[in-house]
Design a protein around this motif. Structure first.
Motif, mmCIF file in Angstrom:
data_model
loop_
_atom_site.group_PDB
_atom_site.id
_atom_site.type_symbol
_atom_site.label_atom_id
_atom_site.label_comp_id
_atom_site.label_asym_id
_atom_site.label_seq_id
_atom_site.Cartn_x
_atom_site.Cartn_y
_atom_site.Cartn_z
ATOM 1 N N CYS A 293 -7.896 6.024 -0.764
ATOM 2 C CA CYS A 293 -8.960 5.505 -1.642
ATOM 3 C C CYS A 293 -9.971 4.702 -0.849
ATOM 4 O O CYS A 293 -11.176 4.753 -1.121
ATOM 5 N N CYS B 293 -4.476 10.035 -5.033
ATOM 6 C CA CYS B 293 -3.648 8.903 -4.606
ATOM 7 C C CYS B 293 -2.183 9.347 -4.655
ATOM 8 O O CYS B 293 -1.700 9.778 -5.689
ATOM 9 N N CYS C 266 1.412 1.040 -4.475
ATOM 10 C CA CYS C 266 0.517 1.560 -3.429
ATOM 11 C C CYS C 266 1.281 1.685 -2.110
ATOM 12 O O CYS C 266 2.020 0.791 -1.719
ATOM 13 N N CYS D 284 -1.871 4.214 2.017
ATOM 14 C CA CYS D 284 -2.127 5.462 2.749
ATOM 15 C C CYS D 284 -3.547 5.545 3.255
ATOM 16 O O CYS D 284 -3.867 6.414 4.056
HETATM 17 S S1 SF4 Z 1 -4.180 3.209 -0.388
HETATM 18 FE FE1 SF4 Z 1 -5.253 3.835 -2.271
HETATM 19 S S2 SF4 Z 1 -4.897 6.052 -2.435
HETATM 20 FE FE2 SF4 Z 1 -3.404 5.236 -0.971
HETATM 21 S S3 SF4 Z 1 -1.567 4.758 -2.179
HETATM 22 FE FE3 SF4 Z 1 -2.788 2.870 -2.111
HETATM 23 S S4 SF4 Z 1 -4.058 2.961 -3.947
HETATM 24 FE FE4 SF4 Z 1 -3.267 5.035 -3.618
#
Ligand code: SF4
Ligand code: SRM
Ligand code: SRM
Ligand code: SRM
Ligand code: SRM
Ligand code: SF4
Ligand code: SF4
Ligand code: SF4
Ligand code: SF4
Ligand code: SF4
Ligand code: SF4
Ligand code: SF4
Lengths: 351, 396, 396, 351
Positions: free
Chosen positions: C283, C256, C277, C280
């Protein structure tokens, strides 16, 4: 008969005996207390006591310092790359008395380890012809305000402040944790007579980073395309006829997050966070406050060992702006040669 | 100096714990009319918020093309003692090591012939003697020269090289910065004293990657100490740091940029994947008693740093990843000659070496100077396919 | 088509498991003289290692300024059937969804009036009908138009917008990419069909930050789905992933980018520091059953992508971090109008919007279009102090 | 009467019923096997069977594909953004038979998940006027060689190859894991008659990225400063008189490490690792070998989930060159506008 091309004094003649003996053989160092470094080599230990200096000093000041060095250091001392004084003490016994005398004489001891050391700065109104602000004055005001951090060495890491009074940036502020930079904000006022007299027109035209200067052959001078000028003052360096100082509009910009050392992360440039604060002598309260705010934010939020820029890069610049409450404007966005690399070519960011 | 000047603005800057430059000017002003006039001029600047120095003029001493910055006030009537107020740049000893005797010599000359005000030191590293008249310049030079000093650089010449304290007081020095600084300064006396290049050129030497003289930020040629082999770990000392409460995993391993350190919490052993270490100095900084640099020492040569004007600020970048750095530094000097020749031939007026390389390209620079291309020169290769193919690479 | 052509070079490209374009040309060539001549011309290119097409000429159909690429061979004697061999760009349906009936309609027209060769699809997204003669262009248009098709873009116009499959077959779509693509294509028929700009302009829509239509790499305006609130974690599903052997710590948390996920190995609970967060998608990609996007959905608008020529390749960058993206997309369209006006007024011939903004600066772009500056537009602020101050910010 | 400005077909009419029902309501997907995706929504599951396509296809090929879609998918199919065919199967029963028929007809099934999918490519010698190489041919040769990786989905992550036959880069190769780019390497040969006839001279002069083209008013044409030309071919786009194709010296460059998605790391440009490989039709063995070498190195060394560029950035480009044995030369170092950002302004690096 004075010799030409003497070269500088031979440093070897200026080394205290303990340095000569341990030369190139130092084993480790310790920090007995803020402002004191203990370096150990096969021949024993050297204690360096670091004192702040205003850098702009009179000869009697130097003589006072010499007297201290004679009394406690066998007549040896050095200056640091950030213009602090280092008393080179071979006899541990002398450390405490020296510190006491320094403090009594107004030479504060500190600036080692994870502290805020002296400000690297420039001439300003004291001696230069192109400053947008004073350098010594802001430095004094800022360091008065941050004084406790010169005395403590428990900050997240070192924090280096530099001050340059114009974009020539003689303080090399561009790679500092916090850079205070004098900026002009108005188009040079041309004195055509002075230009005609003192200037090679093609060089003047060529010197402008944004090609704002056009030759004006009829007038044997130049014209400026006003919208293209970003007030760097380079044309004034080239010609006495390009007056760039402007009492009403000159002031100070703040850039942060630069770093020179290669430790952990690569060296990085300082980046603009406050495009302009007014010149408000004698103590520039807006500047000292802004610096204080940034420093305290860093201390409160950074992890152990993190330089200011490392912290900001970890949390993200967008988060720095939201955390600090500093307004973000069109002025923060680069529009010069390497701007493209600063554009966020990613859809992943914070708010 | 009859009456005490009113300086309400500057007086404010004598308050507070940080040592005050105003106090310094006042102290000098007590016995020196120039310093006193400077105080008055500065107070004026503090009132009207602009500088009162005119565009610099050219002044100098015999046999030298640089070393003095000419300066005249635009208020000569009000402050006649500083109508001429030139700065003399005096080359510092390597690492700014002094004996008190030497310092007093400078003080004596300057008390006699100048304002009595100095910068210890200027940003480039020189001793800055701040303010004197034109007719004093030659006598000042004669006097300091007699006392073993010399002028530093100014104008389009080599500026006074400077260096970190290095072997003089630091366990991390990978080569003798003090010696190299002294050696180069002597070797290049002509280049320092007689400007003949497109623009200024600066050398700075740091003994390791901590770069305590900020060479990478501001020296056209930055010489950064490094080593070629593996760091050396003393496991007993590691255990001591652990016992003292250092969080080795978090503060050392986790921050290692190449993640090449592994700490075993149980055995308290620290190991390194030596190949992957970038010699960034971090682990050594944190636990210097337990981790030492390798034994094969030398320096990384980097080029191009300068500040903002014109094409943006540049930081130095790698041109030679590793070079042994021992007197008489022949390999280094030969390379510098080739670099300067190329700059001299191709540089425009006021074009720093970094800007020139940027303009013409690293390829052209490397081919002209015979420095071999290596991947250490770049973070990453080019993203465009705009390659300048050379004649001998093409079929005809 | 009398005799079978000898194509020893191209025959080599019918070997191997990957489907062969040579087989395709041959198959078309069996009933189509143009395709057969193309085979011969291509074999020639394979022999002499150069292309045999002349610099394009201008051809078209009534009422349109683009949509056809003119092409003539430089070997018309040898290959008379392709002395004219123009390409027709046909706008694809959103997401490249077809019924077989529709596809057969295109095939029929093209078998009758062209080479019988196509690209399914071109890099911009169009159906590419590859090769026909000038006199067939109008009839082809008439035929496909009757069947519900239309031309795509070419020249200095809006190119056919394209989009990822989005809500049509993907759980990650944060807005209706298919609808928006269709909507914009219809809204901007004039801009697509009648070139009137400094250069080409491309829209691409991806439903989330995975960017399955590579918009950020190649669309002047890239519209990337995102959300504004927190991701949603289903702890039961987390446990299932753990049971299935996913290394949640390593493969999810550790990767992450903002390190905002915390996994408790003991309770098998996953938690997020939602503020940090960056959305992106990582996850969610790895454990999509357990982690869902937030509910407040929309898109990030980015500008400027294009390939290498002239000023280097650009990738799109953020101009609006979050915009609700619902029909009729009024806010978006009004913004595009302002952007195009500015480009039209200031762009040089063949200057893409990204290059123009680079040349004149984001500041000027934002001030002219009324888009507010936000820190999400940049990775980091400027490193130089070269600010263009505006009249109203200055004291007179 | 044919209508003008019809617009494209309405996609809504082309959606299979299961898609209509689950539209915007998809819940999750699974990958039953390489080449097959199972997307699940409230109305049930959709199976997408992905097949390679050579992209350059004849109408009979399309008809064959349609026949399969009629037989197994109720007449619905789509193409992907990388030019693969996706059969949209509502009935799970149909998946296996469809795959068998596809494979039998030479439509290999694969390309999903952590695999190498189809190559996005361009026209090359088939239809364009400025190519430095062929596109379809290299694509075919490379994919024959990498075929197993189209069929497997257990690579470290996706790997995207793109091919552009000249620097116009219609394949948008600049942001691909592996980019194959046709490059010219010699100065355009000028046909002054053609220039005079077909070209607006000021535009031609202005189009050159390196300002290598100078007007030659006497000759009503232009001249080229040869040392400044880097053979981009942009002048040929502007003028039929600037012949850039050169059978002996045209060839292929390889750039790697680009990435579009925002997952984990920001989108990044591909970077040059092999400046030139010769045009060696019909199968470009030097190119296929080089690609294979890079792909295999990545597979052997990358961590799970790491794209090619992410892997290289983690280990460092200098390490990539030492690991791969690919020689590093002056040609790898950028010397165009944004070169500065690529220079290693850090003394920390590997060997
Ligand atoms: S989408 Fe998921 S992996 Fe990406 S920054 Fe947010 S928590 Fe982290
Ligand atoms: C004395 C001096 C060298 C000199 O020749 O004068 C010096 C001396 C030491 N430096 Fe330094 N550094 C000195 C300027 C610098 C500079 C240059 C500058 O500030 O302009 C830098 C680069 C700053 C930057 O990155 O922006 C510098 C970056 C370091 C670092 C790296 C810090 C980091 O984590 O980024 C270390 C290592 C450390 O602190 O752990 C270091 C470490 C040290 C050590 C501990 C080295 C040693 O083992 O002796 C010395 C004592 C430091 C201390 O203050 O506690 N020194 N050091 C300089 C003191 C300046 C001052 O008066 O404050
Ligand atoms: C005295 C000093 C500032 C100080 O207070 O310490 C100084 C003062 C001046 N510098 Fe500087 N520079 C000084 C160190 C620097 C540095 C820092 C360094 O050397 O490490 C830099 C940034 C690094 C670099 O070289 O880029 C620096 C970058 C400049 C520039 C911009 C050069 C560029 O390429 O961008 C100029 C403009 C010029 O050269 O025309 C400049 C020009 C000047 C001039 C000569 C003004 C001018 O326009 O002609 C200043 C004279 C002031 C005066 O009247 O006293 N000065 N100058 C420093 C020299 C003292 C010394 O010799 O020790
Ligand atoms: C057919 C197609 C390649 C393909 O095989 O798929 C194509 C073919 C051509 N492109 Fe392209 N471009 C095609 C998609 C692209 C893309 C990719 C994209 O749109 O996603 C790009 C990169 C993205 C971009 O827009 O920058 C692209 C960037 C260029 C450029 C460079 C533009 C630039 O600003 O750098 C040119 C040169 C020009 O416009 O003068 C160009 C010019 C051309 C010309 C018209 C040649 C010329 O110099 O005039 C080519 C005609 C080939 C022919 O004879 O068939 N083509 N071109 C693609 C269009 C098919 C379609 O409509 O679906
Ligand atoms: C069908 C397609 C969209 C379309 O409208 O046609 C598509 C469909 C899906 N993509 Fe994609 N992507 C498609 C092109 C792309 C592209 C564009 C491209 O390659 O030109 C990208 C950007 C590539 C890049 O970064 O360079 C792309 C980057 C992703 C990613 C991010 C991968 C990463 O880690 O960087 C995911 C997430 C993942 O794989 O975990 C993803 C995930 C997916 C999922 C799993 C989304 C979903 O839940 O349905 C779909 C199945 C992927 C698979 O192949 O297993 N898709 N995907 C495209 C199939 C192309 C093909 O035939 O191979
Ligand atoms: S930064 Fe500018 S104003 Fe200050 S000393 Fe240097 S040249 Fe003069
Ligand atoms: S101040 Fe700078 S930008 Fe403005 S005209 Fe002078 S050189 Fe050009
Ligand atoms: S640069 Fe390295 S060798 Fe020099 S003083 Fe700093 S830590 Fe010591
Ligand atoms: S010197 Fe730096 S890179 Fe090498 S092991 Fe220590 S922390 Fe890691
Ligand atoms: S970009 Fe996002 S929404 Fe669109 S297909 Fe890819 S994963 Fe799905
Ligand atoms: S990349 Fe170049 S040669 Fe290939 S299709 Fe595009 S314009 Fe033509
Ligand atoms: S090929 Fe490119 S660089 Fe060379 S002359 Fe033509 S436009 Fe200029």
């Amino acid at each position: 008969m004075p010799k030409i091309d003497n070269g500088p004094p031979d440093y070897r003649k200026n080394l205290p005996p303990i340095v000569e003996q341990n030369y190139g053989k130092w084993e480790y160092h310790e920090s007995p207390r803020p402002g004191v470094l203990k370096h150990v080599g096969p021949a024993g230990a050297l204690y360096s006591v670091r004192c702040a200096s205003p850098r702009l000093v009179c000869v009697d000041f130097i003589r006072d310092v010499c007297a201290l060095a004679d009394k406690y250091c066998g007549g040896y001392l050095r200056f640091t790359s950030r213009n602090n004084i280092e008393f080179l003490v071979s006899d541990e016994q002398n450390v405490e008395p020296l510190i006491e005398e320094c403090e009594a004489q107004g030479l504060p001891v500190g600036g080692t380890g994870a502290s805020i050391s002296n400000v690297v700065h420039t001439q300003g109104w004291v001696h230069c012809h192109t400053p947008a602000t004073d350098a010594s004055g802001i430095t004094k005001a800022v360091m008065d305000d941050l004084f406790e951090y010169f005395k403590r060495d428990d900050l997240p890491n070192k924090l280096r402040i530099a001050m340059a009074c114009c974009l020539n940036m003689c303080g090399a502020a561009h790679v500092s944790d916090i850079a205070l930079v004098g900026i002009h904000r108005t188009v040079p006022r041309m004195d055509h007579d002075a230009i005609r007299k003192g200037t090679e027109i093609p060089s003047l035209v060529a010197c402008c980073p944004t090609a704002a200067i056009r030759p004006d052959p009829k007038n044997k001078s130049v014209t400026i395309v006003e919208e293209r000028c970003m007030y760097c003052g380079n044309c004034y360096t080239m010609s006495p006829g390009m007056h760039i100082m402007d009492a009403k509009n000159d002031g100070v910009a703040i850039l942060i997050g630069g770093k020179v050392s290669n430790a952990r992360t690569a060296p990085s440039f300082s980046r603009m966070v406050i495009p302009f604060l007014p010149n408000n002598p004698p103590r520039w309260p807006e500047v000292t406050e802004a610096v204080r705010h940034i420093v305290d934010l860093w201390i409160a939020n950074a992890r152990r060992g993190e330089r200011l820029g490392e912290w900001v890069e970890r949390i993200g610049w967008e988060r720095f702006f939201s955390l600090s409450g500093i307004p973000f404007t069109d002025k923060h966005i680069d529009d010069y040669i390497f701007s493209r690399e600063t554009f966020r070519t990613s859809a992943a960011f914070k708010y | 100096m009859a009456e005490k000047r009113e300086t309400p603005q500057l007086d404010e800057l004598e308050k507070g714990p940080w040592p005050s430059f105003v106090t310094q000017i006042k102290r000098a002003g007590e016995k020196n009319a120039m310093a006193d006039d400077l105080l008055g001029l500065l107070e004026t600047s503090y009132e009207d918020k602009v500088g009162h120095w005119k565009h610099g003029g050219i002044v100098g001493v015999k046999g030298y093309g640089g070393g003095v910055i000419g300066r005249y006030t635009d208020m000569p009537e009000e402050f006649p003692n500083i109508s001429e107020f030139h700065t003399v740049r005096v080359a510092q000893p390597s690492g700014w090591f002094y004996t008190t005797d030497m310092l007093r010599e400078i003080c004596d000359v300057w008390e006699e012939r100048g304002s009595g005000l100095t910068n210890m030191h200027g940003s480039t590293g020189d001793i800055i003697l701040l303010g004197t008249t034109t007719d004093q310049l030659q006598p000042i030079f004669d006097d300091i020269s007699d006392r073993g000093f010399d002028l530093g650089g100014s104008g389009s010449d080599l500026r006074s090289p400077s260096c970190c304290v290095g072997p003089g007081r630091c366990e991390h020095a990978c080569y003798d910065t003090l010696d190299m600084c002294y050696d180069l300064t002597n070797e290049y006396q002509d280049e320092i004293h007689r400007p003949m290049w497109p623009y200024k050129f600066k050398f700075k030497m740091s003994g390791c990657a901590n770069d305590c003289v900020a060479a990478q930020a501001r020296a056209d040629c930055s010489i950064i100490g490094t080593w070629r082999d593996s760091i050396i770990i003393d496991q007993d000392e590691v255990k001591k740091y652990a016992a003292d409460g250092l969080d080795i995993q978090m503060d050392v391993c986790h921050r290692c940029p190449s993640h090449c350190l592994t700490y075993d919490k149980d055995t308290q052993e620290l190991s390194v994947n030596a190949e992957e270490c970038t010699r960034c100095m971090h682990c050594i900084n944190v636990m210097g008693k337990a981790i030492k640099q390798g034994k094969e020492k030398g320096a990384t040569i980097m080029i191009g740093a300068k500040s903002t004007i014109v094409k943006s600020a540049f930081m130095s970048w790698v041109i030679v990843p590793f070079m042994k750095m021992e007197p008489p530094y022949t390999e280094f000097k030969e390379m510098m000659d080739r670099i300067w020749d190329w700059w001299d031939e191709n540089g425009k007026t006021r074009e720093r070496i970094g800007e020139l390389i940027y303009r013409l390209g690293m390829g052209e620079f490397l081919r002209a100077t015979g420095i071999p291309a290596v991947p250490q020169m770049v973070y990453r290769p080019r993203a465009n396919p705009y390659v300048f193919w050379q004649k001998d690479e093409i079929e005809v």
